[in-house]
Design a protein around this motif. Sequence first.
Motif, mmCIF file in Angstrom:
data_model
loop_
_atom_site.group_PDB
_atom_site.id
_atom_site.type_symbol
_atom_site.label_atom_id
_atom_site.label_comp_id
_atom_site.label_asym_id
_atom_site.label_seq_id
_atom_site.Cartn_x
_atom_site.Cartn_y
_atom_site.Cartn_z
ATOM 1 N N GLU A 28 -31.576 36.416 100.101
ATOM 2 C CA GLU A 28 -30.287 36.786 99.504
ATOM 3 C C GLU A 28 -29.513 37.724 100.433
ATOM 4 O O GLU A 28 -28.294 37.586 100.598
ATOM 5 N N TRP A 29 -30.198 38.656 101.052
ATOM 6 C CA TRP A 29 -29.531 39.571 101.994
ATOM 7 C C TRP A 29 -28.969 38.799 103.185
ATOM 8 O O TRP A 29 -27.845 39.087 103.648
ATOM 9 N N CYS A 30 -29.714 37.831 103.696
ATOM 10 C CA CYS A 30 -29.236 37.036 104.839
ATOM 11 C C CYS A 30 -27.961 36.280 104.488
ATOM 12 O O CYS A 30 -26.986 36.271 105.256
ATOM 13 N N SER A 31 -27.956 35.638 103.342
ATOM 14 C CA SER A 31 -26.772 34.885 102.934
ATOM 15 C C SER A 31 -25.581 35.812 102.728
ATOM 16 O O SER A 31 -24.444 35.476 103.085
ATOM 17 N N LEU A 32 -25.843 37.004 102.170
ATOM 18 C CA LEU A 32 -24.765 37.967 101.955
ATOM 19 C C LEU A 32 -24.204 38.471 103.276
ATOM 20 O O LEU A 32 -22.988 38.654 103.418
#
Length: 430
Positions: A28-32
């Motif tokens: 989720e952090w990567c996509s954000l």
Amino acid sequence: MKTSATVSNDDINAGAQGKGLRNITAIEWCSLTLAGLGWTFESYDSFLLSLLLPTLALQFGLSKAQLGLFTSITAAGQIIGGILFGYVSDRLGRVRTALLCVCIYSLFSGAIAFAPNEHWFAALRFCGALGMGGTWTAGAALIAETWHASRRGKGGALMQMDLPIGAILAITISGIVSNSYGGLAGQGWRVLFMVGALPFFILFWVARKTPESPIWLERKQAKAHARSQAMAASQASGDALNVRGLVTAFGFIFFLQYLYWGVFTWTPTFLVTVKHLDFVHSLKFVLSLQFGAITGFLLFSAFVDRLGRRPMFLAYLLVGAAAVFVYILSANPWLLMVAIFFTGFSVNGIFAGAGPFLAEIIGNTASRGFLMGLAYNGGRLGGFIAPLVIGALASTAGGFVLGLATTIVAFIAAAVVVFFAPETRGKSLS
């Protein structure tokens, strides 16, 4: 690029019951990071134009109506690009499409620095806007499909928070360039657009580390196998049910875009010509607008997954209508500062829920990227219309006020759409 990374919904759902920042997964952090930074630099490019309108008027000898055309051309490019690259993202993938769009707006932003006249400026701006429109579509779809339903609203809000951050970046760099070149006229404004060519070189490395949407990967794999007639019929039925959601999403975004482009495009010029503030002073008010937006995004992210989409949207629309009413009529600097803060809080902050809401109300379909792009970027027609309407009315101070007052009508219309829309909090996507 890790578009073929093995990422399953089980990976996303691991530890998904928590809603705090500590429970956000690495995926989720990567996509954000990818979607958020893409949106930050797109915002820099968008807001830069509004800051430079007075400079461009002198540079090319343009009227306010002609300046409004620059903004409308940008909106037109974003509309086409958002829809086109929504379609592309359903076939190429969310991550690859996001990087492609960043490449397009970076290339043409840098090229604008060498525009010899207003015609070249407009043509290059339109081409760059194609990528700008697609950046939101691919990024929002990536967030919606990667973040767990219990905190999808938070993910969308954190992505949208990069909008005012990009605007603050534009203000800061504009100030530095202005001091270095003795103003933005001459070569100063060209340097600012050259800076806009850098995002691709930054996000190329981010995209390499970002896994593709697991939902997109699963759909791609399923599409490669023969489907039974029952599955095909089910899918067709699901797509048919999207029509009402698509119309609702389009109407909501149309009025939000009218508000955003109407208020934010003309704020610096309005403060200078109607409120009689010098440009440096007006920048303080514009910063108040952007810090209000950041506050709005943070508050939205904290409560949207608890209270739901509709209550948050309605509350922000009410605050925004009151704030803009005071903002366009008040002459008191301190009251004006507060009103502008809450204008940014509401007009900008309400977009925090746009991505998750569109994904949820459109529902489960293999064309989610295209339909989200159609709703969000088709809704940018509001952004195309607003600068023209307000610019045409802004020939006098009274006309300028009347033009901005049309945004009050848009607030009311958006509230009506939300009132009749279904609540989508916690809806599962596949």
